[in-house]
Write a protein that holds these residues in place. Structure first.
Motif, PDB file in Angstrom:
ATOM      1  N   GLY A 160       0.688  -1.102   0.062  1.00 54.45           N
ATOM      2  CA  GLY A 160       0.205  -0.075   0.030  1.00 54.45           C
ATOM      3  C   GLY A 160       0.911   1.348  -0.159  1.00 54.45           C
ATOM      4  N   TYR A 161       2.130   1.216  -0.195  1.00 52.37           N
ATOM      5  CA  TYR A 161       2.916   2.362  -0.041  1.00 52.37           C
ATOM      6  C   TYR A 161       2.919   3.221  -1.474  1.00 52.37           C
ATOM      7  N   ASN A 162       3.024   4.369  -1.499  1.00 55.24           N
ATOM      8  CA  ASN A 162       3.242   5.107  -2.571  1.00 55.24           C
ATOM      9  C   ASN A 162       4.748   5.467  -3.096  1.00 55.24           C
ATOM     10  N   VAL A 163       5.215   4.451  -4.029  1.00 55.72           N
ATOM     11  CA  VAL A 163       6.543   4.347  -4.300  1.00 55.72           C
ATOM     12  C   VAL A 163       7.093   5.545  -5.389  1.00 55.72           C
ATOM     13  N   ARG A 164       8.043   6.076  -5.190  1.00 55.56           N
ATOM     14  CA  ARG A 164       8.711   7.011  -6.240  1.00 55.56           C
ATOM     15  C   ARG A 164      10.223   6.520  -6.354  1.00 55.56           C
ATOM     16  N   GLU A 165      10.701   5.898  -7.823  1.00 54.64           N
ATOM     17  CA  GLU A 165      11.975   5.704  -7.757  1.00 54.64           C
ATOM     18  C   GLU A 165      13.091   6.824  -8.345  1.00 54.64           C
ATOM     19  N   ILE A 166      14.030   6.912  -7.724  1.00 59.98           N
ATOM     20  CA  ILE A 166      15.305   7.946  -8.004  1.00 59.98           C
ATOM     21  C   ILE A 166      16.352   7.170  -8.302  1.00 59.98           C
ATOM     22  N   GLY A 167      16.958   7.518  -9.563  1.00 61.87           N
ATOM     23  CA  GLY A 167      18.340   6.774  -9.824  1.00 61.87           C
ATOM     24  C   GLY A 167      19.277   7.294  -8.872  1.00 61.87           C
ATOM     25  N   ASN A 168      20.041   6.108  -8.599  1.00 55.83           N
ATOM     26  CA  ASN A 168      20.911   6.145  -7.473  1.00 55.83           C
ATOM     27  C   ASN A 168      22.431   5.625  -7.625  1.00 55.83           C
ATOM     28  N   SER A 169      22.452   5.579  -8.948  1.00 56.54           N
ATOM     29  CA  SER A 169      23.866   4.536  -9.728  1.00 56.54           C
ATOM     30  C   SER A 169      24.858   5.234  -9.249  1.00 56.54           C
ATOM     31  N   GLU A 170      25.021   6.642  -9.189  1.00 57.28           N
ATOM     32  CA  GLU A 170      26.257   7.317  -9.172  1.00 57.28           C
ATOM     33  C   GLU A 170      26.729   7.390  -7.718  1.00 57.28           C
ATOM     34  N   CYS A 171      25.725   7.776  -6.806  1.00 51.72           N
ATOM     35  CA  CYS A 171      25.882   7.894  -5.182  1.00 51.72           C
ATOM     36  C   CYS A 171      26.190   6.642  -4.558  1.00 51.72           C
ATOM     37  N   ALA A 172      25.740   5.263  -5.395  1.00 49.19           N
ATOM     38  CA  ALA A 172      26.069   4.361  -4.735  1.00 49.19           C
ATOM     39  C   ALA A 172      27.351   3.820  -5.009  1.00 49.19           C
ATOM     40  N   LYS A 173      28.029   4.552  -6.049  1.00 49.61           N
ATOM     41  CA  LYS A 173      29.728   4.252  -5.908  1.00 49.61           C
ATOM     42  C   LYS A 173      30.471   4.963  -4.842  1.00 49.61           C
ATOM     43  N   LEU A 174      29.573   5.707  -4.210  1.00 49.55           N
ATOM     44  CA  LEU A 174      30.407   6.417  -2.917  1.00 49.55           C
ATOM     45  C   LEU A 174      29.469   5.858  -1.768  1.00 49.55           C
ATOM     46  N   ASP A 175      28.915   4.719  -1.695  1.00 51.59           N
ATOM     47  CA  ASP A 175      28.156   4.121  -0.527  1.00 51.59           C
ATOM     48  C   ASP A 175      27.111   5.190  -0.227  1.00 51.59           C
ATOM     49  N   GLY A 176      26.464   5.923  -1.044  1.00 52.18           N
ATOM     50  CA  GLY A 176      25.519   6.703  -0.650  1.00 52.18           C
ATOM     51  C   GLY A 176      24.022   6.092  -1.209  1.00 52.18           C
ATOM     52  N   GLY A 177      23.095   6.496  -0.441  1.00 51.82           N
ATOM     53  CA  GLY A 177      21.557   6.120  -0.884  1.00 51.82           C
ATOM     54  C   GLY A 177      20.586   7.474  -0.529  1.00 51.82           C
ATOM     55  N   MET A 178      19.035   6.973  -0.569  1.00 56.26           N
ATOM     56  CA  MET A 178      18.206   7.856  -0.602  1.00 56.26           C
ATOM     57  C   MET A 178      18.324   8.837   0.814  1.00 56.26           C
ATOM     58  N   SER A 179      18.514   8.132   1.930  1.00 54.43           N
ATOM     59  CA  SER A 179      18.355   9.139   3.193  1.00 54.43           C
ATOM     60  C   SER A 179      19.674   9.924   3.278  1.00 54.43           C
ATOM     61  N   CYS A 180      20.854   9.397   2.574  1.00 56.45           N
ATOM     62  CA  CYS A 180      22.053  10.052   2.834  1.00 56.45           C
ATOM     63  C   CYS A 180      21.925  11.748   2.350  1.00 56.45           C
ATOM     64  N   LEU A 181      21.150  11.804   1.129  1.00 61.72           N
ATOM     65  CA  LEU A 181      20.933  12.918   0.428  1.00 61.72           C
ATOM     66  C   LEU A 181      20.209  14.248   1.078  1.00 61.72           C
ATOM     67  N   SER A 182      19.514  13.946   2.289  1.00 62.54           N
ATOM     68  CA  SER A 182      18.902  15.079   2.784  1.00 62.54           C
ATOM     69  C   SER A 182      18.758  14.801   4.357  1.00 62.54           C
ATOM     70  N   LEU A 183      18.500  16.067   5.048  1.00 62.89           N
ATOM     71  CA  LEU A 183      17.938  16.192   6.420  1.00 62.89           C
ATOM     72  C   LEU A 183      16.554  16.522   6.230  1.00 62.89           C
ATOM     73  N   ARG A 184      15.830  15.697   7.202  1.00 61.57           N
ATOM     74  CA  ARG A 184      14.447  15.896   6.908  1.00 61.57           C
ATOM     75  C   ARG A 184      13.857  16.178   8.501  1.00 61.57           C
ATOM     76  N   PHE A 185      12.913  17.019   8.520  1.00 63.03           N
ATOM     77  CA  PHE A 185      12.565  17.598   9.901  1.00 63.03           C
ATOM     78  C   PHE A 185      11.209  18.587   9.877  1.00 63.03           C
ATOM     79  N   THR A 186      11.002  18.865  10.943  1.00 62.79           N
ATOM     80  CA  THR A 186       9.723  19.766  11.180  1.00 62.79           C
ATOM     81  C   THR A 186       9.962  20.518  12.294  1.00 62.79           C
ATOM     82  N   PRO A 187      10.597  21.467  12.317  1.00 57.28           N
ATOM     83  CA  PRO A 187      10.990  22.396  13.370  1.00 57.28           C
ATOM     84  C   PRO A 187       9.895  22.850  14.210  1.00 57.28           C
ATOM     85  N   LYS A 188      10.010  22.701  15.496  1.00 58.94           N
ATOM     86  CA  LYS A 188       8.818  23.514  16.343  1.00 58.94           C
ATOM     87  C   LYS A 188       9.186  24.952  16.184  1.00 58.94           C
ATOM     88  N   PRO A 189       7.945  25.703  15.968  1.00 54.63           N
ATOM     89  CA  PRO A 189       8.355  27.182  16.114  1.00 54.63           C
ATOM     90  C   PRO A 189       8.619  27.807  17.199  1.00 54.63           C
TER      91      PRO A 189
END
Length: 263
Positions: free
Chosen positions: A234-263
């Motif tokens: 039931g998940y809404n999946v979106r694929e993103i190319g990662n062939s080049e980051c994978a050469k540097l041991d990188g993946g989807m989570s590595c590429l962002s900081l994700r947050f909701t700061p409290k005001p």
């Protein structure tokens, strides 16, 4: 839903120097233009959910700086600037600190000379903060993080990253408040007791590092069996190319900081 619903993300564009980035095994030099195209798709996917995405300029002095996740842990109450276990990456954390200070009332730092910890080893769920000991995150780093975030009401549980795996989240990711996507080798350690676990398909271990970002599960392209499993769940999946980051041991989570700061 604070562990997978976000108002903000921070990314950083790949630098030309990324061809000199760290890698556990040399599988070829990344193609900068292709990496930039993949990165643009990634940023667009984050923005498509309605989030504010801050896209920082490339840092040529730091080849691995596209992998911003390792520089900080972002919780609703505040941000913790990490102390990366790779010496060449310490400056990346310092570069990130002022950007976090612009969005958060509280920004603290891992300061101990013997403390090393990277964001790629930290999985935040609805109930706890799992931190995997690895070659980049040591016991002192875990202990200091535990002290830093306790006043914000967060508890840390130390777990262990499988031998030969760079980061804890190389082998797992959060899908929702109770479900984790994991390789079998990591799940068999028992670290996800109490959670529902979906295993990546055999031979598709490299896609365990996905991210749940609002209504999307963003995963690397090229892993059809795991994608089918996620869609059937039931998940809404979106694929993103990662062939080049994978050469540097990188993946989807590595590429962002994700947050909701409290005001």
């Amino acid at each position: 839903m604070r562990s997978f619903t976000f108002s903000h993300a921070i990314t950083r564009r790949p630098s030309a120097s990324i061809v000199a980035g760290l890698r556990a095994v040399d599988t070829g030099t990344p193609d900068l233009a292709l990496m930039q195209a993949h990165h643009a798709e990634y940023v667009a996917a984050l923005r498509s959910t309605g989030a504010v995405v801050v896209e920082l300029p490339a840092l040529e002095a730091f080849p691995d700086s596209v992998f911003v996740e390792d520089t900080a842990l972002c919780l609703p109450e505040g941000a913790v600037v990490m102390r990366p276990g790779a010496p060449s990456r310490l400056g990346e954390a310092a570069e990130m600190a002022p950007h976090l200070a612009a969005l958060y009332g509280q920004v603290v730092q891992i300061e101990g000379a013997d403390s090393f910890i990277e964001g790629g080893d930290i999985l935040v769920t609805e109930t706890e903060v799992l931190v995997g000991r690895s070659a980049r995150t040591n016991a002192a780093g875990v202990a200091e993080l535990t002290r830093r975030i306790a006043p914000w009401g967060h508890s840390v549980r130390e777990v262990f990253t499988p031998p030969g795996v760079l980061h804890f989240k190389t082998d797992c990711s959060l899908l929702d408040g109770e479900t984790i996507l994991s390789t079998k080798r990591l799940a068999e350690s028992g670290c996800f007791a109490g959670y529902k676990v979906i295993h990546v398909a055999d031979g598709e271990e490299a896609c365990a590092n996905t991210i749940r970002f609002n209504d999307l599960v963003i995963m690397p392209a090229g892993f059809p069996n795991t994608r089918a499993t996620l869609e059937q769940a039931g998940y809404n999946v979106r694929e993103i190319g990662n062939s080049e980051c994978a050469k540097l041991d990188g993946g989807m989570s590595c590429l962002s900081l994700r947050f909701t700061p409290k005001p």
